[in-house]
Design a protein around this motif. Structure first.
Motif: not given
Ligand code: AMP
Ligand code: MG
Length: 408
Positions: A311-329
């Motif tokens: 939740e704290l690290f992998v999900r934000p990283a996956l979301r960034r890879m998908l192209g999302h700018a704001d990936v802070e939980p």
């Protein structure tokens, strides 16, 4: 002697993780596969929508200049225009057309009077209008949603349901988006067996299937590669099978025990480790590194710790890879129901169940917090961030709550 690395604050560890990420090439995705993804290119409108001025109300299409005091003003009704029909008559001075929501505005009319501002006239083919209206009143203008050739959605737009609806209305079937990250999932531990094996003195590997679900929910494509026994050779061998993926998630074997081979195996395979200790509980032993286009996450073995670090690290990283700018939980402010104490040094992410009471979100810590028990994640709605330096949170204290993405 191995040097003891500093404990990284969670925010810094996340920032360093995001800085490691490569970007993914774009692909054409069908619209029903695009929800939650991000446009890799600008999309221009192909169609003007609405295609014509139309009524936003059931009522009467009028010439606004006809509606002068004294009221009511009586107008002759020349036709009724239903949605999906084409007006046949022009609205000339002293006349109007009955019109339904979504029906095209007839020529001559420049406004719509809602039915509730009218009343029947003594003559069957007339209506009385009770008040004046401004030009364009209740008219949905041609091109309000889109105009052919003009930008519709810019690159970087996150595709939610209304955005996809706009694209459907344009007759588009596919959109350019970064392809989904491919994620290899590896378990390590002598004590583990697969769910379809008889345990006989072992425990079922629950981390791989739960992480696979979390990856899929976050927009990635998981592949479960299996279980490595606690030897350098087996862990290293399974890591070799994971080459070429975008992310590799391992679980367990990252502490400082004699049988913890993940770090050594990663180094043996040439993965440049960025950090391996974070000032959080659960999840202190967490390894992040990169080799070529692959980012490696050595997650802790305890089932709840692996989900919290996801939740704290992998999900934000996956979301960034998908192209999302704001990936802070995402986080919300709530209040603590109960009391919490801890020593300073580590930030705690306490599993809580939160519910609304009198306009405030009250968070009650779950009775079991042991990260070895998945039960301590089940029924958690949020993670309560108990800051690193803080040692006490009293009843009613304002707290930061991170909604968990792993719930139902
Ligand atoms: P370790 O980090 O190897 O010391 O593992 C920490 C704890 O997590 C131990 O109790 C392990 O049995 C447990 N564990 C490790 N991997 C898994 C897994 N894949 N599924 C369920 N529990 C696990
Ligand atoms: Mg182990």
């Amino acid at each position: 002697m191995k040097e003891e690395p500093e404990l990284l604050p969670v925010e810094e560890a996340r920032a360093r993780t995001l800085a490691l990420l490569p970007s993914l090439p774009a692909e054409w995705a069908r619209l029903d596969e695009a929800l939650g993804r991000v446009l890799a290119e600008d999309v221009l409108a192909r169609r003007t929508l609405p295609p014509w001025d139309n009524s936003a109300m059931d009522g009467f299409a009028v010439r606004s200049t006809d509606l002068l005091p004294p009221f009511p003003v009586r107008l002759r009704v020349v036709e009724t225009i239903y949605a999906g029909r084409t007006p046949r008559e022009e609205v000339r001075p002293g006349t109007c057309a009955r019109i339904m929501t979504g029906a095209p505005l007839p020529p001559g009319a420049d406004a719509v009077v809602m039915k509730e501002r009218t009343r029947p006239a003594p003559e069957a083919d007339a209506v009385e209008i009770l008040e004046a209206v401004a030009p364009r009143n209740f008219v949905r203008s041609q091109g309000e949603d889109a105009r052919t050739g003009e930008p519709l959605l810019p690159r970087g737009t996150a595709l939610g349901i209304p955005e996809l609806g706009l694209l459907v209305g344009q007759g588009l079937q596919e959109v350019p988006v970064p392809r989904r990250p491919r994620v290899a999932i590896l378990s390590t531990g002598d004590e583990l067996c697969r769910a379809d094996e008889a345990p006989e003195g072992r425990i079922v590997d629950t981390n791989a299937p739960t992480l696979a679900l979390a990856v899929r929910r976050a927009g990635g494509v998981p592949s479960v590669l299996g279980i490595a026994r606690d030897t350098l050779e087996e862990v290293s061998g399974l890591l070799a099978a994971a080459e070429g993926y975008d992310f590799v998630l391992t679980s367990a074997g990252v502490s400082v025990g004699e049988h913890d081979f993940v770090r050594a195996a990663l180094e043996q395979r040439g993965v440049a480790l960025d950090f391996w200790r974070v000032a959080i509980k659960p999840g202190k032993p967490l390894v992040v590194g990169r080799k070529g286009g692959t980012v490696y996450f050595g997650l802790p073995g305890n089932p709840t710790s692996s989900l919290v670090t996801f939740e704290l690290f992998v999900r934000p990283a996956l979301r960034r890879m998908l192209g999302h700018a704001d990936v802070e939980p995402p986080r919300v402010t709530g209040r603590l129901s109960g009391e919490l104490r801890k020593p300073a040094g580590l930030a705690h992410f306490v599993r809580v169940s939160a519910s609304w009471r009198e306009g405030e979100l009250w968070a009650r810590p779950l009775s079991t917090q042991t990260s070895g028990a998945l039960r301590s994640a089940a029924s958690a709605t949020h993670l309560l961030h108990f800051p690193r330096s803080s040692t006490h949170l009293g009843e009613g204290a304002q707290v930061e709550l991170l909604p968990v993405s792993w719930g139902s």
